[in-house]
Scaffold this motif. Structure first.
Motif, PDB file in Angstrom:
ATOM      1  N   ARG A 377      48.936  44.165  39.854  1.00  0.00           N
ATOM      2  CA  ARG A 377      49.731  44.251  38.632  1.00  0.00           C
ATOM      3  C   ARG A 377      49.429  43.107  37.671  1.00  0.00           C
ATOM      4  NH1 ARG A 377      55.908  45.774  39.784  1.00  0.00           N
ATOM      5  NH2 ARG A 377      55.786  45.960  37.501  1.00  0.00           N
ATOM      6  N   GLN A 378      49.096  41.962  38.196  1.00  0.00           N
ATOM      7  CA  GLN A 378      48.764  40.830  37.328  1.00  0.00           C
ATOM      8  C   GLN A 378      47.553  41.136  36.459  1.00  0.00           C
ATOM      9  OE1 GLN A 378      50.280  37.416  37.187  1.00  0.00           O
ATOM     10  NE2 GLN A 378      51.911  38.804  37.871  1.00  0.00           N
ATOM     11  N   ALA A 379      46.627  41.964  36.978  1.00  0.00           N
ATOM     12  CA  ALA A 379      45.400  42.263  36.237  1.00  0.00           C
ATOM     13  C   ALA A 379      45.690  42.977  34.926  1.00  0.00           C
ATOM     14  CB  ALA A 379      44.474  43.119  37.099  1.00  0.00           C
ATOM     15  N   PHE A 380      46.813  43.718  34.839  1.00  0.00           N
ATOM     16  CA  PHE A 380      47.146  44.419  33.605  1.00  0.00           C
ATOM     17  C   PHE A 380      47.481  43.452  32.474  1.00  0.00           C
ATOM     18  CE2 PHE A 380      48.465  47.826  36.706  1.00  0.00           C
ATOM     19  CZ  PHE A 380      47.473  48.733  36.358  1.00  0.00           C
ATOM     20  N   GLU A 381      47.878  42.246  32.832  1.00  0.00           N
ATOM     21  CA  GLU A 381      48.342  41.293  31.823  1.00  0.00           C
ATOM     22  C   GLU A 381      47.224  40.469  31.211  1.00  0.00           C
ATOM     23  OE1 GLU A 381      51.502  38.963  33.455  1.00  0.00           O
ATOM     24  OE2 GLU A 381      52.603  40.714  34.210  1.00  0.00           O
ATOM     25  N   LYS A 382      46.012  40.507  31.793  1.00  0.00           N
ATOM     26  CA  LYS A 382      44.923  39.717  31.218  1.00  0.00           C
ATOM     27  C   LYS A 382      44.296  40.466  30.051  1.00  0.00           C
ATOM     28  CE  LYS A 382      40.902  41.163  33.901  1.00  0.00           C
ATOM     29  NZ  LYS A 382      39.700  40.687  34.577  1.00  0.00           N
ATOM     30  N   GLY A 383      43.737  39.735  29.123  1.00  0.00           N
ATOM     31  CA  GLY A 383      43.189  40.338  27.915  1.00  0.00           C
ATOM     32  C   GLY A 383      41.893  41.089  28.158  1.00  0.00           C
ATOM     33  N   ASP A 384      40.973  40.506  28.924  1.00  0.00           N
ATOM     34  CA  ASP A 384      39.656  41.093  29.132  1.00  0.00           C
ATOM     35  C   ASP A 384      39.694  42.010  30.352  1.00  0.00           C
ATOM     36  OD1 ASP A 384      37.032  41.759  29.331  1.00  0.00           O
ATOM     37  OD2 ASP A 384      36.325  39.761  29.905  1.00  0.00           O
ATOM     38  N   ARG A 385      39.551  43.300  30.119  1.00  0.00           N
ATOM     39  CA  ARG A 385      39.595  44.242  31.237  1.00  0.00           C
ATOM     40  C   ARG A 385      38.213  44.775  31.604  1.00  0.00           C
ATOM     41  NH1 ARG A 385      45.058  47.971  30.624  1.00  0.00           N
ATOM     42  NH2 ARG A 385      46.539  46.254  30.415  1.00  0.00           N
ATOM     43  N   THR A 386      37.157  44.178  31.059  1.00  0.00           N
ATOM     44  CA  THR A 386      35.807  44.655  31.350  1.00  0.00           C
ATOM     45  C   THR A 386      35.224  44.001  32.599  1.00  0.00           C
ATOM     46  OG1 THR A 386      34.817  42.942  29.929  1.00  0.00           O
ATOM     47  CG2 THR A 386      35.363  45.068  28.914  1.00  0.00           C
ATOM     48  N   THR A 387      35.872  42.950  33.107  1.00  0.00           N
ATOM     49  CA  THR A 387      35.385  42.273  34.313  1.00  0.00           C
ATOM     50  C   THR A 387      36.509  42.237  35.350  1.00  0.00           C
ATOM     51  OG1 THR A 387      36.034  40.097  33.466  1.00  0.00           O
ATOM     52  CG2 THR A 387      33.782  40.823  33.011  1.00  0.00           C
ATOM     53  N   GLU A 388      36.129  41.948  36.570  1.00  0.00           N
ATOM     54  CA  GLU A 388      37.114  41.886  37.642  1.00  0.00           C
ATOM     55  C   GLU A 388      38.043  40.684  37.486  1.00  0.00           C
ATOM     56  OE1 GLU A 388      35.746  43.860  41.704  1.00  0.00           O
ATOM     57  OE2 GLU A 388      34.381  42.251  41.137  1.00  0.00           O
ATOM     58  N   HIS A 389      39.274  40.886  37.916  1.00  0.00           N
ATOM     59  CA  HIS A 389      40.276  39.825  37.927  1.00  0.00           C
ATOM     60  C   HIS A 389      40.357  39.294  39.352  1.00  0.00           C
ATOM     61  CE1 HIS A 389      44.154  37.792  37.426  1.00  0.00           C
ATOM     62  NE2 HIS A 389      44.591  38.463  38.494  1.00  0.00           N
ATOM     63  N   HIS A 390      40.160  37.977  39.519  1.00  0.00           N
ATOM     64  CA  HIS A 390      40.184  37.358  40.841  1.00  0.00           C
ATOM     65  C   HIS A 390      41.442  36.503  40.979  1.00  0.00           C
ATOM     66  CE1 HIS A 390      35.778  37.993  40.070  1.00  0.00           C
ATOM     67  NE2 HIS A 390      35.951  38.650  41.209  1.00  0.00           N
ATOM     68  N   GLN A 391      42.070  36.571  42.145  1.00  0.00           N
ATOM     69  CA  GLN A 391      43.352  35.897  42.324  1.00  0.00           C
ATOM     70  C   GLN A 391      43.646  35.678  43.806  1.00  0.00           C
ATOM     71  OE1 GLN A 391      46.756  37.710  40.232  1.00  0.00           O
ATOM     72  NE2 GLN A 391      47.942  37.552  42.138  1.00  0.00           N
ATOM     73  N   TYR A 392      44.303  34.562  44.096  1.00  0.00           N
ATOM     74  CA  TYR A 392      44.876  34.313  45.426  1.00  0.00           C
ATOM     75  C   TYR A 392      46.371  34.604  45.345  1.00  0.00           C
ATOM     76  CZ  TYR A 392      40.566  31.896  46.770  1.00  0.00           C
ATOM     77  OH  TYR A 392      39.260  31.590  47.059  1.00  0.00           O
ATOM     78  N   THR A 393      46.909  35.254  46.361  1.00  0.00           N
ATOM     79  CA  THR A 393      48.337  35.553  46.397  1.00  0.00           C
ATOM     80  C   THR A 393      48.918  35.078  47.716  1.00  0.00           C
ATOM     81  OG1 THR A 393      47.940  37.535  45.056  1.00  0.00           O
ATOM     82  CG2 THR A 393      50.091  37.350  46.136  1.00  0.00           C
ATOM     83  N   ASP A 394      49.905  34.193  47.637  1.00  0.00           N
ATOM     84  CA  ASP A 394      50.626  33.744  48.835  1.00  0.00           C
ATOM     85  C   ASP A 394      51.725  34.758  49.137  1.00  0.00           C
ATOM     86  OD1 ASP A 394      49.117  31.361  48.917  1.00  0.00           O
ATOM     87  OD2 ASP A 394      50.447  30.413  47.456  1.00  0.00           O
ATOM     88  N   THR A 395      51.761  35.268  50.353  1.00  0.00           N
ATOM     89  CA  THR A 395      52.769  36.247  50.758  1.00  0.00           C
ATOM     90  C   THR A 395      53.410  35.787  52.065  1.00  0.00           C
ATOM     91  OG1 THR A 395      51.453  37.657  52.233  1.00  0.00           O
ATOM     92  CG2 THR A 395      51.180  38.005  49.855  1.00  0.00           C
ATOM     93  N   PRO A 396      54.522  36.384  52.475  1.00  0.00           N
ATOM     94  CA  PRO A 396      55.121  36.031  53.761  1.00  0.00           C
ATOM     95  C   PRO A 396      54.172  36.248  54.942  1.00  0.00           C
ATOM     96  CG  PRO A 396      56.701  37.236  52.431  1.00  0.00           C
ATOM     97  CD  PRO A 396      55.391  37.306  51.712  1.00  0.00           C
ATOM     98  N   GLY A 398      50.845  35.687  54.795  1.00  0.00           N
ATOM     99  CA  GLY A 398      49.637  34.890  54.638  1.00  0.00           C
ATOM    100  C   GLY A 398      49.117  34.928  53.219  1.00  0.00           C
ATOM    101  N   THR A 399      48.029  34.212  52.985  1.00  0.00           N
ATOM    102  CA  THR A 399      47.408  34.158  51.662  1.00  0.00           C
ATOM    103  C   THR A 399      46.208  35.091  51.632  1.00  0.00           C
ATOM    104  OG1 THR A 399      48.118  31.878  51.292  1.00  0.00           O
ATOM    105  CG2 THR A 399      46.271  32.668  49.974  1.00  0.00           C
ATOM    106  N   PHE A 400      46.100  35.871  50.546  1.00  0.00           N
ATOM    107  CA  PHE A 400      45.017  36.844  50.409  1.00  0.00           C
ATOM    108  C   PHE A 400      44.246  36.596  49.123  1.00  0.00           C
ATOM    109  CE2 PHE A 400      48.181  38.752  53.122  1.00  0.00           C
ATOM    110  CZ  PHE A 400      47.429  39.364  54.121  1.00  0.00           C
ATOM    111  N   PHE A 401      42.925  36.784  49.199  1.00  0.00           N
ATOM    112  CA  PHE A 401      42.070  36.766  48.014  1.00  0.00           C
ATOM    113  C   PHE A 401      41.883  38.207  47.558  1.00  0.00           C
ATOM    114  CE2 PHE A 401      37.792  37.495  46.312  1.00  0.00           C
ATOM    115  CZ  PHE A 401      37.824  36.685  45.191  1.00  0.00           C
ATOM    116  N   ASN A 402      41.986  38.440  46.237  1.00  0.00           N
ATOM    117  CA  ASN A 402      41.895  39.799  45.702  1.00  0.00           C
ATOM    118  C   ASN A 402      40.954  39.855  44.511  1.00  0.00           C
ATOM    119  OD1 ASN A 402      44.251  41.293  47.174  1.00  0.00           O
ATOM    120  ND2 ASN A 402      45.101  39.337  46.503  1.00  0.00           N
TER     121      ASN A 402
END
Length: 514
Positions: A377-396, A398-402
């Protein structure tokens, strides 16, 4: 064109229903014997005398209660002026009466009829053909109603969840389908790179089919296969997303290659759909070409779904899903896949890395709302949608790279998937320790998700709630899919009337009904 013997399902969560009962070889043989005897004007007694047996023995054979010795079978064939093969063939008897008798025996041997605890009707010669016609019409209606009743919302969700969990146990990898797809596509001339439309057409030709593009497919169908005339009808070749047409053609062929029979439950329909989509993916991105490509990317610590997509000429969604087939078994790390619509609804998901999908009481994840802090869902908020959005997310958990790519039904660099919502995102993710293999691992974007804790993102801000709770009244949008009944029928959602009318319009002039 079709496999003569249906194999054990390649993807079998152990919940497939019993078949309705197969026609026994002895019954088919018996009805054919009766057909040829009555056609020649012979009585049971005269034929028995000529072949050295008894009339009662022949009666048992004709009624499917006894199998004749080969020597007797050969003698019967000689007396009737036919070959032994004419009696042993799997083809149904040429007369309507014999076919009705076999159909009635099959229906009464099925689980549906046995569950009624009703008496079995023996179709003796004293039973008029009109009565058999009526009985088969009643059986047909009974089966139709039973098929409609199995696709309740609970049954559909349960079947879908069982299938997803089964694939999770397999790491989303089915060797038998991989081998079948690789073999068939290479027989059609594939030798590397992207699979072309020409290669898919050659594969169809090898199976006895011609691919035909038409603009008037019934609205309820994606493709229609004419088994009589060896034709596979596809949408127009000019539609966006060329990979989709190759995939649809491969899925239609997969039904024949795998040996599918008409589904008898919604669960079986879903399993067949999963098998044909898996086959199409394995054919468009063959194991022998995909694994070396990905292994090289891993050695370079530069795994990227966008490269995988572009190399094989497929959409981002297709590439991401295909990646999940290969990541664990061939690259050695667990993975998750998330397809989310623009409003945050999870359309499809799969994982074997422990990511905690939202789910309902049945364990269903489809239709649930994804945490707003996930990359999907965070990817929808970035301006440039022509490239992949990379993000780490801390969850109960564990932490995941996406790595996330957004798209739209109008088409983007990611490619629009057939039937996709207006906007959507496709995410592939791995646990933190495996991020080292991926492009984008140096991202500084990091979010924290506390879901399923409702205080994470589901409850409104207390101050805003106090300010607006008594002063807001929205006009809610009606979600039509909630009111729509589940698909029913042998091929769920398909209008038989539309399909048969379509086949009549397009049938060759030389094609005549049986």
């Amino acid at each position: 064109m079709a496999n003569e013997t249906a194999p054990k399902p390649y993807i079998d969560p152990g919940k497939s229903p019993e078949p309705s009962g197969a026609i026994s070889d002895t019954l088919t043989l018996g009805r054919r014997l009766r057909h040829f005897r009555t056609r020649s004007g012979r009585t049971l007694a005269s034929l028995a005398d000529a072949t050295g047996t008894t009339a009662s023995q022949l009666s048992h054979i004709e009624n499917g209660r006894r199998e004749p010795r080969l020597s007797l079978l050969q003698a019967l064939a000689r007396e009737l002026g036919v070959t032994t093969a004419d009696l042993l063939t799997d083809e149904p008897p040429p007369d309507r009466r014999a076919r009705l008798e076999i159909e009635l025996a099959r229906a009464q041997a099925g689980a549906l009829y046995r569950g009624l605890a009703a008496p079995v009707i023996r179709p003796t010669r004293a039973v008029p053909t009109e009565v058999l016609e009526s009985l088969m019409a009643l059986h047909g209606e009974l089966e139709r109603r039973a098929r409609e009743s199995v696709a309740t919302p609970e049954e559909a969700r349960r079947a879908n969840t069982e299938l997803r969990l089964h694939m999770q146990r397999l790491d989303n990898f089915v060797p038998e389908l991989e081998e079948l797809a690789e073999s068939e596509i290479r027989k059609a001339g594939y030798d590397g790179g992207a699979v072309t439309h020409r290669t898919v057409a050659r594969m169809a030709q090898r199976l006895g089919f011609t691919l035909i593009h038409t603009s008037d497919l019934p609205p309820s169908t994606r493709t229609v296969t004419d088994l009589r005339n060896g034709r596979i009808y596809l949408p127009p070749a000019s539609i966006p997303g060329g990979h989709g047409l190759r995939s649809l053609a491969l899925q239609a062929m997969a039904h024949r290659l795998i040996g599918h029979e008409r589904p008898t439950s919604y669960a079986e329909f879903l399993r067949q759909r999963l098998e044909i989509t898996y086959f199409a993916a394995a054919a468009l991105v063959p194991l022998g070409a995909a694994v070396p490509f990905l292994e090289n990317a891993k050695r370079e610590r530069d795994v990227a779904i966008e490269d995988f997509r572009d190399t094989f000429g497929i959409t981002h969604q297709f590439a991401a899903q295909r990646f999940t087939n290969l990541a664990t078994r061939h690259l050695g790390f667990p993975v998750h896949f998330v397809w989310v619509s623009g409003d945050g609804t999870l359309i499809r998901g799969w994982e074997n890395d422990g990511v905690d999908f939202p789910q309902d009481a049945w364990g269903t994840i489809e239709g649930q709302t994804v945490c707003r802090y996930w990359a999907s869902r965070q990817a929808f908020e970035k301006g440039d949608r022509t490239t992949e959005h990379h993000q780490y997310t801390d969850t109960p958990g564990g932490t995941f790279f996406n790595a996330t790519q957004t798209g739209s039904a109008a088409g983007t660099v990611a490619g629009a998937a057939p039937g996709a919502p207006a906007t959507f995102s496709i995410t592939v993710g791995v646990p933190f320790q495996h991020a080292k293999w991926f492009r984008g691992r140096d991202t500084k974007i990091r979010t924290q998700s506390r879901c399923p804790d409702p205080s994470c993102c589901r409850r409104p801000d207390p101050a805003q709630s106090q300010r607006w709770a008594e002063h807001a009244w929205p006009s809610a949008q009606v979600h039509a899919q909630v009111l729509r009944p589940l698909p029913t029928g042998t091929f769920p959602g398909v209008s038989d009337a539309d399909m048969y009318a379509f086949l009549d319009r397009h049938a060759p002039a030389s094609s005549t009904p049986d």
